[in-house]
Design an enzyme around this catalytic site. Structure first.
Site, PDB file in Angstrom:
ATOM      1  N   ASP A  33     102.207  81.208  56.562  1.00  0.00           N
ATOM      2  CA  ASP A  33     100.798  81.272  56.971  1.00  0.00           C
ATOM      3  C   ASP A  33     100.258  79.845  56.961  1.00  0.00           C
ATOM      4  OD1 ASP A  33      98.210  82.346  57.569  1.00  0.00           O
ATOM      5  OD2 ASP A  33      97.662  82.195  55.466  1.00  0.00           O
ATOM      6  N   SER A  34      99.065  79.685  57.509  1.00  0.00           N
ATOM      7  CA  SER A  34      98.428  78.366  57.500  1.00  0.00           C
ATOM      8  C   SER A  34      98.078  77.927  56.078  1.00  0.00           C
ATOM      9  CB  SER A  34      97.140  78.416  58.305  1.00  0.00           C
ATOM     10  OG  SER A  34      96.227  79.282  57.656  1.00  0.00           O
TER      11      SER A  34
ATOM     12  N   TYR B 223      94.581  77.158  60.954  1.00  0.00           N
ATOM     13  CA  TYR B 223      95.276  77.328  62.226  1.00  0.00           C
ATOM     14  C   TYR B 223      94.311  77.809  63.320  1.00  0.00           C
ATOM     15  CZ  TYR B 223     100.216  77.015  60.644  1.00  0.00           C
ATOM     16  OH  TYR B 223     101.452  76.607  60.188  1.00  0.00           O
ATOM     17  N   GLY B 224      93.279  78.526  62.880  1.00  0.00           N
ATOM     18  CA  GLY B 224      92.386  79.192  63.834  1.00  0.00           C
ATOM     19  C   GLY B 224      91.662  78.259  64.780  1.00  0.00           C
TER      20      GLY B 224
ATOM     21  N   CYS C 267     100.279  85.704  59.407  1.00  0.00           N
ATOM     22  CA  CYS C 267      99.105  85.021  59.941  1.00  0.00           C
ATOM     23  C   CYS C 267      98.796  85.627  61.312  1.00  0.00           C
ATOM     24  CB  CYS C 267      99.430  83.539  60.070  1.00  0.00           C
ATOM     25  SG  CYS C 267      98.175  82.565  60.894  1.00  0.00           S
ATOM     26  N   ASN C 268      97.609  86.182  61.463  1.00  0.00           N
ATOM     27  CA  ASN C 268      97.230  86.782  62.755  1.00  0.00           C
ATOM     28  C   ASN C 268      97.225  85.728  63.857  1.00  0.00           C
ATOM     29  OD1 ASN C 268      95.819  89.737  62.274  1.00  0.00           O
ATOM     30  ND2 ASN C 268      95.734  88.440  60.489  1.00  0.00           N
ATOM     31  N   THR C 269      96.775  84.523  63.501  1.00  0.00           N
ATOM     32  CA  THR C 269      96.627  83.476  64.501  1.00  0.00           C
ATOM     33  C   THR C 269      97.992  83.040  65.038  1.00  0.00           C
ATOM     34  OG1 THR C 269      94.723  82.744  63.210  1.00  0.00           O
ATOM     35  CG2 THR C 269      95.510  81.256  64.927  1.00  0.00           C
TER      36      THR C 269
ATOM     37  N   CYS D 135      92.346  88.658  59.828  1.00  0.00           N
ATOM     38  CA  CYS D 135      92.841  87.371  59.317  1.00  0.00           C
ATOM     39  C   CYS D 135      93.281  87.636  57.878  1.00  0.00           C
ATOM     40  CB  CYS D 135      91.734  86.320  59.362  1.00  0.00           C
ATOM     41  SG  CYS D 135      92.127  84.804  58.456  1.00  0.00           S
ATOM     42  N   THR D 136      94.476  87.180  57.545  1.00  0.00           N
ATOM     43  CA  THR D 136      95.028  87.526  56.229  1.00  0.00           C
ATOM     44  C   THR D 136      94.227  86.891  55.080  1.00  0.00           C
ATOM     45  OG1 THR D 136      96.663  85.751  56.535  1.00  0.00           O
ATOM     46  CG2 THR D 136      97.359  87.990  57.046  1.00  0.00           C
TER      47      THR D 136
HETATM   48  N1  DGL Z   1      95.407  83.510  57.739  1.00  0.00           N
HETATM   49  C1  DGL Z   1      95.477  83.219  59.126  1.00  0.00           C
HETATM   50  C2  DGL Z   1      95.204  84.410  60.003  1.00  0.00           C
HETATM   51  O1  DGL Z   1      95.546  85.507  59.613  1.00  0.00           O
HETATM   52  C3  DGL Z   1      94.963  81.893  59.611  1.00  0.00           C
HETATM   53  C4  DGL Z   1      93.615  81.457  59.250  1.00  0.00           C
HETATM   54  C5  DGL Z   1      93.404  80.015  59.685  1.00  0.00           C
HETATM   55  O2  DGL Z   1      94.163  79.165  59.213  1.00  0.00           O
HETATM   56  O3  DGL Z   1      92.532  79.758  60.505  1.00  0.00           O
HETATM   57  O4  DGL Z   1      94.712  84.292  61.086  1.00  0.00           O
END
Ligand code: DGL
Length: 295
Positions: free
Chosen positions: A16-17, A48-49, A80-82, A205-206
């Protein structure tokens, strides 16, 4: 992969980020206590978003290559969803022999849960702007017809980073996270079980899983909050069972946490150790620094 005990013990890579994917690791560990995990928190590049697609694809490839080279992982969970939204297809293409499990906003379960027909979805800008999310939304809306469902989509800029930063502070210092949660939920609202209200909230988002209690306090007890950790853990379990292992994972001796789980960060080691202790009850000996590497 040849079926041997060594294969069963090969770790599963999770990335994940930052610390958000620890919420997925929590579910993975509960679902598969015999498995070993290597968790890569890419905090040097969080959030990451707000990164470009090209950056996220390159970064996801790099992390996967490192996990293969250093730990010979047998599968990857993109926690990570992103990164899932932007990079999972190219990861599958680049590493065809490696199974990947991704996370995406739980829109389908939300359709099953809503009575008012209004569902809120919180996520990062990149996830909610992605072609993958657009396709998911279309598919789900088509499947839901003739009982239409309205999705109230909210990009929550800054929230993942605020949650990340909050981890390093005393547990009482939640001001910025509270401010952002309140602001975004007010923009989406109203919440409740009456006609026209949002009765189901999807955490896309996790990172947001770690503020679920706060979100619940704001939206009230009538709203069902849905995250994806458990579903992802079950899918990973199915996948590792079908990975042709001669030794069933359930027959293996349980390893102590510090042997079964390694947490790596490209950012602050103390922040990771705080998060590991606070959310997974893991000791600092599980946490290590890893070079962010050239990009
Ligand atoms: N936890 C991540 C997600 O599920 C990324 C959040 C981020 O870094 O912006 O999207």
């Amino acid at each position: 992969m040849p079926p041997t005990e060594t294969n069963t013990r090969r770790p599963i890579g999770v990335f994940d980020s930052g610390i958000g994917g620890l919420s997925v690791l929590q579910a993975l560990r509960a679902e598969m206590p015999q498995e070993c995990f290597i968790y890569w928190s890419d905090s040097a590049f969080a959030p990451y978003g707000e990164r470009s697609d090209a950056f996220l694809i390159e970064r996801s490839h790099f992390i996967t290559e490192q996990l293969i080279a250093k730990e010979n992982i047998k599968a990857v969970v993109v926690a990570c969803n992103t990164a899932t939204a932007v990079a999972i297809e190219s990861l599958r293409h680049k590493f065809p022999a490696l199974p990947f499990v991704g996370v995406e906003p739980a829109l389908k379960p939300a359709i099953g849960s809503t009575h008012t027909g209004r569902v809120g979805v919180m996520g990062t800008h990149s996830t909610l702007q992605s072609i993958r999310f657009e396709k998911l939304l279309k598919t789900v809306q088509t499947e839901a017809a003739p009982r239409p469902c309205e999705f109230v989509i909210q990009a929550c800029r800054g929230l993942a980073l605020a949650i990340e930063k909050q981890t390093e502070k005393p547990q009482t210092e939640t001001f910025e996270v509270e401010r952002l949660c309140l602001k975004y939920l007010q923009e989406m609202g109203p919440f409740g079980k009456q006609v026209g209200e949002i009765d189901t909230l999807v955490l896309g988002c996790t990172h947001y899983v770690f503020v679920e209690d706060l979100l619940k306090k704001i939206v009230g007890p009538d709203v069902h909050i849905i995250s994806t950790g458990q579903a992802v853990a079950k899918q990973t379990h199915r996948l590792s069972v079908s990975a042709n292992q001669s030794v069933e994972a359930s027959e293996l001796v349980l390893l102590p946490d510090h042997k079964a789980i390694q947490l790596w960060t490209t950012g602050s080691l103390s922040a990771l150790a705080h998060a590991a202790d606070r959310w997974l009850n893991l000791p600092p000996s599980c946490c290590h620094f890893i070079e962010a590497a050239p990009l």
